[in-house]
Every structure is written in structure tokens, then in C-alpha cells.
Write a protein that holds these residues in place. Structure first.
Motif, PDB file in Angstrom:
ATOM      1  N   PHE A 181       2.656 -14.211  -5.277  1.00 46.32           N
ATOM      2  CA  PHE A 181       2.140 -13.884  -3.944  1.00 46.32           C
ATOM      3  C   PHE A 181       2.783 -12.616  -3.402  1.00 46.32           C
ATOM      4  O   PHE A 181       2.104 -11.755  -2.829  1.00 46.32           O
ATOM      5  CB  PHE A 181       2.373 -15.025  -2.961  1.00 46.32           C
ATOM      6  N   ASN A 182       4.107 -12.480  -3.539  1.00 47.34           N
ATOM      7  CA  ASN A 182       4.793 -11.293  -3.018  1.00 47.34           C
ATOM      8  C   ASN A 182       4.259 -10.016  -3.665  1.00 47.34           C
ATOM      9  O   ASN A 182       4.104  -8.989  -2.994  1.00 47.34           O
ATOM     10  CB  ASN A 182       6.298 -11.422  -3.244  1.00 47.34           C
ATOM     11  N   GLN A 183       3.971 -10.093  -4.954  1.00 47.33           N
ATOM     12  CA  GLN A 183       3.399  -8.933  -5.633  1.00 47.33           C
ATOM     13  C   GLN A 183       2.000  -8.634  -5.088  1.00 47.33           C
ATOM     14  O   GLN A 183       1.641  -7.468  -4.871  1.00 47.33           O
ATOM     15  CB  GLN A 183       3.342  -9.187  -7.140  1.00 47.33           C
ATOM     16  N   PHE A 184       1.204  -9.682  -4.865  1.00 43.63           N
ATOM     17  CA  PHE A 184      -0.130  -9.517  -4.268  1.00 43.63           C
ATOM     18  C   PHE A 184      -0.036  -8.889  -2.887  1.00 43.63           C
ATOM     19  O   PHE A 184      -0.808  -7.981  -2.547  1.00 43.63           O
ATOM     20  CB  PHE A 184      -0.826 -10.869  -4.185  1.00 43.63           C
ATOM     21  N   TRP A 185       0.898  -9.364  -2.078  1.00 44.46           N
ATOM     22  CA  TRP A 185       1.045  -8.877  -0.702  1.00 44.46           C
ATOM     23  C   TRP A 185       1.314  -7.376  -0.693  1.00 44.46           C
ATOM     24  O   TRP A 185       0.711  -6.626   0.083  1.00 44.46           O
ATOM     25  CB  TRP A 185       2.180  -9.646  -0.020  1.00 44.46           C
ATOM     26  N   ARG A 186       2.198  -6.940  -1.565  1.00 50.02           N
ATOM     27  CA  ARG A 186       2.491  -5.500  -1.629  1.00 50.02           C
ATOM     28  C   ARG A 186       1.259  -4.711  -2.088  1.00 50.02           C
ATOM     29  O   ARG A 186       0.958  -3.628  -1.546  1.00 50.02           O
ATOM     30  CB  ARG A 186       3.673  -5.251  -2.561  1.00 50.02           C
ATOM     31  N   SER A 187       0.549  -5.226  -3.080  1.00 48.81           N
ATOM     32  CA  SER A 187      -0.639  -4.520  -3.592  1.00 48.81           C
ATOM     33  C   SER A 187      -1.737  -4.452  -2.540  1.00 48.81           C
ATOM     34  O   SER A 187      -2.418  -3.427  -2.404  1.00 48.81           O
ATOM     35  CB  SER A 187      -1.163  -5.224  -4.852  1.00 48.81           C
ATOM     36  N   LEU A 188      -1.927  -5.536  -1.788  1.00 50.07           N
ATOM     37  CA  LEU A 188      -2.930  -5.541  -0.718  1.00 50.07           C
ATOM     38  C   LEU A 188      -2.569  -4.522   0.360  1.00 50.07           C
ATOM     39  O   LEU A 188      -3.442  -3.812   0.882  1.00 50.07           O
ATOM     40  CB  LEU A 188      -3.033  -6.943  -0.111  1.00 50.07           C
ATOM     41  N   THR A 189      -1.290  -4.451   0.701  1.00 46.52           N
ATOM     42  CA  THR A 189      -0.835  -3.489   1.704  1.00 46.52           C
ATOM     43  C   THR A 189      -1.110  -2.059   1.249  1.00 46.52           C
ATOM     44  O   THR A 189      -1.537  -1.208   2.051  1.00 46.52           O
ATOM     45  CB  THR A 189       0.666  -3.675   1.970  1.00 46.52           C
ATOM     46  N   LEU A 190      -0.906  -1.778  -0.029  1.00 45.17           N
ATOM     47  CA  LEU A 190      -1.169  -0.437  -0.557  1.00 45.17           C
ATOM     48  C   LEU A 190      -2.654  -0.093  -0.452  1.00 45.17           C
ATOM     49  O   LEU A 190      -3.020   1.034  -0.100  1.00 45.17           O
ATOM     50  CB  LEU A 190      -0.701  -0.344  -2.009  1.00 45.17           C
ATOM     51  N   LYS A 191      -3.527  -1.063  -0.719  1.00 45.57           N
ATOM     52  CA  LYS A 191      -4.966  -0.832  -0.572  1.00 45.57           C
ATOM     53  C   LYS A 191      -5.319  -0.522   0.881  1.00 45.57           C
ATOM     54  O   LYS A 191      -6.155   0.343   1.160  1.00 45.57           O
ATOM     55  CB  LYS A 191      -5.756  -2.067  -1.039  1.00 45.57           C
ATOM     56  N   LEU A 192      -4.685  -1.208   1.804  1.00 48.86           N
ATOM     57  CA  LEU A 192      -4.953  -0.972   3.223  1.00 48.86           C
ATOM     58  C   LEU A 192      -4.506   0.434   3.630  1.00 48.86           C
ATOM     59  O   LEU A 192      -5.191   1.127   4.384  1.00 48.86           O
ATOM     60  CB  LEU A 192      -4.238  -2.023   4.072  1.00 48.86           C
ATOM     61  N   LEU A 193      -3.354   0.861   3.138  1.00 46.19           N
ATOM     62  CA  LEU A 193      -2.841   2.186   3.485  1.00 46.19           C
ATOM     63  C   LEU A 193      -3.733   3.298   2.939  1.00 46.19           C
ATOM     64  O   LEU A 193      -3.817   4.381   3.526  1.00 46.19           O
ATOM     65  CB  LEU A 193      -1.417   2.357   2.948  1.00 46.19           C
ATOM     66  N   LYS A 194      -4.393   3.041   1.818  1.00 48.23           N
ATOM     67  CA  LYS A 194      -5.264   4.038   1.214  1.00 48.23           C
ATOM     68  C   LYS A 194      -6.684   3.979   1.775  1.00 48.23           C
ATOM     69  O   LYS A 194      -7.542   4.766   1.362  1.00 48.23           O
ATOM     70  CB  LYS A 194      -5.316   3.835  -0.305  1.00 48.23           C
ATOM     71  N   SER A 195      -6.931   3.062   2.694  1.00 45.65           N
ATOM     72  CA  SER A 195      -8.270   2.891   3.250  1.00 45.65           C
ATOM     73  C   SER A 195      -8.679   4.115   4.057  1.00 45.65           C
ATOM     74  O   SER A 195      -7.851   4.851   4.601  1.00 45.65           O
ATOM     75  CB  SER A 195      -8.303   1.639   4.129  1.00 45.65           C
ATOM     76  N   GLU A 196      -9.988   4.323   4.163  1.00 47.15           N
ATOM     77  CA  GLU A 196     -10.517   5.405   4.977  1.00 47.15           C
ATOM     78  C   GLU A 196     -10.585   5.027   6.455  1.00 47.15           C
ATOM     79  O   GLU A 196     -10.818   5.874   7.312  1.00 47.15           O
ATOM     80  CB  GLU A 196     -11.933   5.789   4.491  1.00 47.15           C
ATOM     81  N   SER A 197     -10.391   3.754   6.759  1.00 47.25           N
ATOM     82  CA  SER A 197     -10.456   3.275   8.137  1.00 47.25           C
ATOM     83  C   SER A 197      -9.089   3.398   8.803  1.00 47.25           C
ATOM     84  O   SER A 197      -8.082   2.913   8.283  1.00 47.25           O
ATOM     85  CB  SER A 197     -10.914   1.810   8.166  1.00 47.25           C
ATOM     86  N   GLN A 198      -9.049   4.042   9.982  1.00 50.21           N
ATOM     87  CA  GLN A 198      -7.802   4.169  10.726  1.00 50.21           C
ATOM     88  C   GLN A 198      -7.266   2.796  11.128  1.00 50.21           C
ATOM     89  O   GLN A 198      -6.053   2.562  11.098  1.00 50.21           O
ATOM     90  CB  GLN A 198      -8.022   5.028  11.974  1.00 50.21           C
ATOM     91  N   VAL A 199      -8.165   1.880  11.504  1.00 49.75           N
ATOM     92  CA  VAL A 199      -7.749   0.530  11.906  1.00 49.75           C
ATOM     93  C   VAL A 199      -7.071  -0.186  10.747  1.00 49.75           C
ATOM     94  O   VAL A 199      -6.025  -0.828  10.919  1.00 49.75           O
ATOM     95  CB  VAL A 199      -8.968  -0.276  12.405  1.00 49.75           C
ATOM     96  N   HIS A 200      -7.632  -0.069   9.561  1.00 49.88           N
ATOM     97  CA  HIS A 200      -7.057  -0.744   8.397  1.00 49.88           C
ATOM     98  C   HIS A 200      -5.759  -0.079   7.947  1.00 49.88           C
ATOM     99  O   HIS A 200      -4.842  -0.751   7.459  1.00 49.88           O
ATOM    100  CB  HIS A 200      -8.077  -0.782   7.261  1.00 49.88           C
ATOM    101  N   LYS A 201      -5.658   1.244   8.117  1.00 56.47           N
ATOM    102  CA  LYS A 201      -4.395   1.924   7.805  1.00 56.47           C
ATOM    103  C   LYS A 201      -3.277   1.427   8.714  1.00 56.47           C
ATOM    104  O   LYS A 201      -2.170   1.127   8.256  1.00 56.47           O
ATOM    105  CB  LYS A 201      -4.555   3.436   7.974  1.00 56.47           C
ATOM    106  N   LEU A 202      -3.562   1.339  10.011  1.00 54.35           N
ATOM    107  CA  LEU A 202      -2.557   0.866  10.956  1.00 54.35           C
ATOM    108  C   LEU A 202      -2.185  -0.585  10.685  1.00 54.35           C
ATOM    109  O   LEU A 202      -1.026  -0.985  10.838  1.00 54.35           O
ATOM    110  CB  LEU A 202      -3.057   1.031  12.388  1.00 54.35           C
ATOM    111  N   PHE A 203      -3.172  -1.392  10.274  1.00 50.66           N
ATOM    112  CA  PHE A 203      -2.869  -2.767   9.885  1.00 50.66           C
ATOM    113  C   PHE A 203      -1.964  -2.783   8.656  1.00 50.66           C
ATOM    114  O   PHE A 203      -1.045  -3.605   8.555  1.00 50.66           O
ATOM    115  CB  PHE A 203      -4.164  -3.532   9.617  1.00 50.66           C
ATOM    116  N   GLY A 204      -2.200  -1.873   7.720  1.00 51.16           N
ATOM    117  CA  GLY A 204      -1.329  -1.759   6.553  1.00 51.16           C
ATOM    118  C   GLY A 204       0.097  -1.413   6.946  1.00 51.16           C
ATOM    119  O   GLY A 204       1.063  -1.945   6.384  1.00 51.16           O
ATOM    120  N   LEU A 205       0.265  -0.531   7.954  1.00 48.30           N
ATOM    121  CA  LEU A 205       1.603  -0.202   8.438  1.00 48.30           C
ATOM    122  C   LEU A 205       2.268  -1.422   9.075  1.00 48.30           C
ATOM    123  O   LEU A 205       3.475  -1.634   8.925  1.00 48.30           O
ATOM    124  CB  LEU A 205       1.514   0.938   9.446  1.00 48.30           C
ATOM    125  N   LYS A 206       1.478  -2.222   9.790  1.00 49.73           N
ATOM    126  CA  LYS A 206       2.022  -3.451  10.372  1.00 49.73           C
ATOM    127  C   LYS A 206       2.440  -4.415   9.268  1.00 49.73           C
ATOM    128  O   LYS A 206       3.471  -5.104   9.382  1.00 49.73           O
ATOM    129  CB  LYS A 206       0.964  -4.095  11.272  1.00 49.73           C
TER     130      LYS A 206
END
Length: 530
Positions: free
Chosen positions: A202-227
Motif C-alpha cells: 500500500f505504501n508503495q501504491f500511495w507514493r505512486s498515486l501521489t506522483l501521478k497526481l503531481l504530473k496531472s494537467e489539472s491544478q486541483v489534482h496537482k494541489l491535492f498531490g501536494l497535500k
């Protein structure tokens, strides 16, 4: 409905009836208030049982179908917010819902097993996020009340694989993504009690999901990735102690430390459920500990915290929400009948203890992930925005703290390169980028008006030099982002032109600038020679 169950494998009409009407029937029943009269309740329960059986039939018989259309119906049956279930045993029938979860997971139906198989099919259409959230909550409860292990583990793995395999996360609201991630975390914590490697996955998944969010084109999803980065950092450590104060029953007041039995030889906490303990002046052993709520209702299989002694006497408790279950809450405690007001408040110590999973220290894993994937560079290279800079501060501080002499030279170099694109530099030029008037990206800034006195010239030249140095450093830091590099080059040219104009009018040619390009002075010498 009973006819549909009996004839489901034999007639298309029976299957079509379940597909078309089952969810509407279930919602019509569950959206009403508590039924009056034993006979009416018996009929409702019979309808729900039969509906569970129909879903089980479809999961088995239509394995090749792209979509299992009755999953929305079973999700409604599992929804603890439905009016029929009520808030508690006194105002509703929450026990009926738990019975339906048990019926679905019974060994004669193996509903969760067939659900896991369905979710793992690549050709199958995945449930929407609302349905998925309710199915995961039911899987958590099944893991607790039925001691299911394999099926919930397969459900969690299929869900994680699905989310990481999505090309675009922006079609899902960040609130839904967060709920599903939290559900997976709770489920994996339960499963890790018997299989510790599940939490590592799960911890590995969590980090990978966060990386996908940071690379998103959506500003909302990028900020969620930072959170989520902030949440990842917070999950790496636990407070070493809590101070309980202000309780009417003075015996519980005092300093509680992490139970020594939970600390490994390398000074980390490995357990998924952490207990804090102390011994009172009179020798009574007291604990702050999580407790699984087994009573049917909205808190069924949630974790609440209790202040108790080791003899089983509870003094105070906290109705902990799912967002607070990782560690004891500070406020909102309540007294248990027979104890003295007021209820206490908690204060956590500044000292913390690192956590670990099967793959080791979580901080070291997070640091390696951030450096290997140039996470800080991604944050700053994809968007120059004040909210991003503020939100990325926790990652910057984390990487700075982890950059210590114990790391290898190669790791230190990678961290330095990542931090070289740092927020401190961008923060210094942010007013330039966000100021009103012509922007760097759109056009070259006009030459500043010429000063009127020698002292003004000196001040203006010093400011122009600083502008040139800042622009040169900015250009170098933004090479990973093409558009940023182009904009920085324009700013560099504008800064150089401004400085040349000022010096030409005042007869000064000395310039100090540290950059990979040729010195402005050397370039001017070449122009004079030509």
C-alpha cells in the motif's frame, strides 16, 4: 425477486429484470425511515436478502460481461447512511446492514471472492468511485467481522492496480480519490495484522498515486498531490509521547509514552495499532489505546480511542473519525458515565519516533522515492504558482532534513540537484512573475527610465546587476521545462539590455555575474574590437 433468483441462469428476462430494476427497488426500500411493524420489517429484510442473492448470481454467471450492473445495487445495500439503517440501534436497523454483508460474504455465496475476480478482469468496466468506496467499506467490515483475508486482499490489489493504470485521474473528483485511498489504507492496515507485506504494498501504491497526481494537467489534482505529500511525510513518524491534562479524574493526567514493546531494535515503530502508556503515582497502569467498535451502526468497525487502565476500566473516550484514526486526537474527548467532568485534552510531544514497514524505515523510503523521481523538480518545473510554492514547503524541509552526511555521495548529489531548482529562488522572483503589467512570458520587459543623478545611477546599476544574476540563475534552474527556459531567456536578454543601457549612459562597464554564459564584459570587448 425470488423468481429472478431461481430463473437467473435460465432466462434472459430474469437477468434483464435484475439489471434494470434491482437498484431502484433497493433504494426505494432503504431511503424510507424505519418501518413500523414486525411484518413490514420482515418483508424488507427478505427483499434485501433476495437482492444480495441476485447480485451473487450475476457476479458468477456474467463473468464475460463488460459491466456488472448490479454492483450499484449491492453498494446501496452496504451504504450505512441509508435512512432505513438509521443512526443507531434505537432509531434504525443498522444490524440489518451488517447481516447483509455477512450474507454476501458467506461461504455458500462467496460474494467478496467473486467481486475480487470481477475487479481483476482487465476487460471489465470498473465501478464508479462512489460504488467503489461503499464496496471497500464493506470489505473492511467483512475482514473484521468474518475474518476474511484473501478476498479483501485481492480487492485492494485490483483497486490499486486500476488507479495506477488510469491514463487520466482528472475525471475523478479529488474528494473521491481521497476517500478510496483512505479506504485502501484502512483495509491494508487490517490485512497487515496477518500479512505485514500488504502494508508495504500500500505504501508503495500511495507514493505512486501521489506522483501521478503531481504530473496531472489539472491544478486541483496537482494541489491535492501536494497535500498527499504532506500526509505521506506525516505518516513517517509518530509522537513519542502525549500529555493528558485537565481531566476531572486526576489519575489519568500525565505523560504517556509509546509502549516499549512496540519499538524495534532500530528505534522504529512497526505496529499498525499504537498504544501509549504510563504508571500513575499510586502504581496504576493507564493507557491511551485504539479500540475497534463492533456494535452495528454508523461507527461499525471504526476505531475509537479510549483512556483506560489495564484492568479494563474506561475513563474517557473519543468518537474518532476515519481521518483521525492513525493517532490519538487532541480535542473532543468525552467522559464515560460514572467519571468526573471535564474531559481531558491531549498535547503531543515535539519528539517523534520513526515508523517502518516490511521494506524498512518509511522516511528513508519516501526520501529515495522523492529523489529518484525528482519530485521537487516536477513540482517546480510544471507550474510557477504561489500556492504550489507554499504547499511544497513541507517536501523542501523534509528533503533538507534527510540530506545528511550518512547518505551516499551519489544520493547527496541527486538531492542537491533536485533542491537546486528550489523554492527559495523562485520565491525571490515570484513578485516579478505575478506582478501587473507586461509579463515575462508574453513580451520582453521595457527598459527602465534613466536615473537623473549619479547616486541614482549607482542604485539603479546595483539593482540591474541583481536582476541579471537572478535571471541567469532562474534560466539555469528552469532548463527542465521548455517554456520556462524560453521565458527565462527572454528575461535574461531584457535584464542584460537594461544593464547595458544604464552603463552606456553612465560610462561604467564593470559587471559581476556568475553564469555559464560568457561574461557581459567579455562580450562587450568583442563588440568593441569588431
Amino acid at each position: 425477486l425470488e423468481y429472478v433468483v431461481v430463473k437467473y441462469h435460465d432466462t434472459k428476462k430474469a437477468q434483464q429484470f435484475g439489471v434494470t430494476y434491482l437498484k431502484s427497488i433497493v433504494d426505494a426500500i432503504l431511503d424510507q425511515q424505519v418501518a413500523t411493524g414486525e411484518k413490514k420489517n420482515q418483508i424488507i429484510v427478505a427483499i434485501l436478502r433476495t437482492s444480495v442473492d441476485i447480485v451473487g448470481k450475476e457476479l458468477i454467471s456474467n463473468c464475460d460481461a463488460k459491466k456488472c450492473t448490479t454492483l450499484d445495487a449491492i453498494a446501496s445495500i452496504f451504504d450505512k447512511k441509508k435512512a432505513y439503517y438509521g443512526d443507531s440501534e434505537s432509531s434504525g436497523n443498522p444490524g440489518v446492514r451488517v447481516d447483509m454483508i455477512k450474507r454476501f460474504g458467506h461461504s455458500s455465496r462467496r460474494g467478496f471472492h467473486h467481486l475480487a475476480t470481477r475487479l481483476a478482469l482487465q476487460s471489465s468496466e470498473f465501478p464508479n468511485m462512489d460504488t467503489l468506496h461503499l464496496l471497500l467499506l464493506a470489505s473492511i467490515e467483512a475482514a473484521f467481522v468474518m475474518s476474511l483475508d484473501e478476498a479483501p486482499r485481492r480487492i485492494s490489489r485490483a483497486t490499486m492496480d486500476h488507479l495506477l493504470g488510469l491514463d487520466d485521474l482528472t475525471k475523478y473528483p479529488t474528494e473521491n480519490i481521497y476517500l478510496v485511498r483512505r479506504d485502501l489504507q484502512r483495509l491494508c492496515k487490517k490485512l497487515s495484522l496477518s500479512a505485514p507485506q500488504v502494508m508495504s504494498g500500500f505504501n508503495q501504491f500511495w507514493r505512486s498515486l501521489t506522483l501521478k497526481l503531481l504530473k496531472s494537467e489539472s491544478q486541483v489534482h496537482k494541489l491535492f498531490g501536494l497535500k498527499e505529500i504532506e500526509n505521506l511525510i506525516a505518516a513517517c513518524r509518530l509522537p513519542e509521547a502525549y500529555i493528558v491534562k485537565g481531566a476531572g479524574n486526576d489519575i489519568v493526567n500525565g505523560r504517556y509514552k509509546v509502549s516499549s514493546s512496540l519499538i524495534t531494535n532500530d528505534g522504529c515503530v512497526r505496529s499498525q495499532t499504537v498504544t501509549y502508556e504510563r504508571t500513575s503515582d499510586c502504581g496504576e497502569k493507564l493507557t491511551i489505546h485504539p479500540c475497534l467498535m463492533t456494535e452495528p451502526g454508523k461507527s461499525h468497525c471504526d476505531v475509537w480511542y479510549f483512556l483506560s487502565n489495564t484492568k479494563g476500566v474506561d475513563y474517557y473516550f473519543h468518537e474518532t473519525s476515519t481521518d483521525e484514526q492513525d493517532k490519538p486526537p487532541l480535542l473532543g474527548w468525552k467522559l464515560i458515565m460514572g467519571n468526573m467532568n471535564p474531559a481531558p485534552t491531549l498535547e503531543q510531544s515535539s519528539n517523534t519516533i520513526p515508523c517502518k514497514d516490511e521494506k524498512g524505515n518509511l522516511e528513508k523510503q519516501l526520501n529515495k522515492w522523492a529523489v529518484d523521481n525528482d519530485v521537487y523538480g516536477i513540482i517546480l518545473g510544471r507550474c510557477i504558482d504561489e500556492s504550489h510554492l507554499r504547499a511544497s514547503a513541507s517536501l523542501r524541509d523534509f528533503l533538507s532534513k534527510m540530506n545528511n552526511p550518512n547518505l551516499s555521495c551519489e544520493q547527496q548529489l541527486m538531492i542537491s540537484n533536485s533542491l537546486g531548482q528550489g523554492a527559495s529562488l523562485l520565491e525571490s522572483i515570484l513578485p516579478l512573475l505575478t506582478s501587473t503589467g507586461p509579463t515575462v512570458a508574453s513580451q520582453t520587459q521595457p527598459t527602465q527610465p534613466l536615473p537623473s543623478s549619479a547616486s541614482s545611477y549607482t542604485t539603479a546599476i546595483a539593482a540591474a546587476k541583481q536582476r541579471l544574476i537572478t535571471a541567469q540563475r532562474w534560466k539555469k534552474s528552469m532548463e527542465s521545462a521548455l517554456q520556462g527556459y524560453i521565458d527565462a531567456s527572454r528575461e535574461l536578454q531584457a535584464a542584460r539590455s537594461s544593464l547595458l543601457e544604464l552603463e552606456r549612459n553612465h560610462g561604467i562597464i564593470d559587471v559581476d555575474a556568475d553564469d555559464g554564459d560568457e561574461e557581459p564584459e567579455a562580450k562587450r570587448s568583442k563588440r568593441k574590437a569588431s
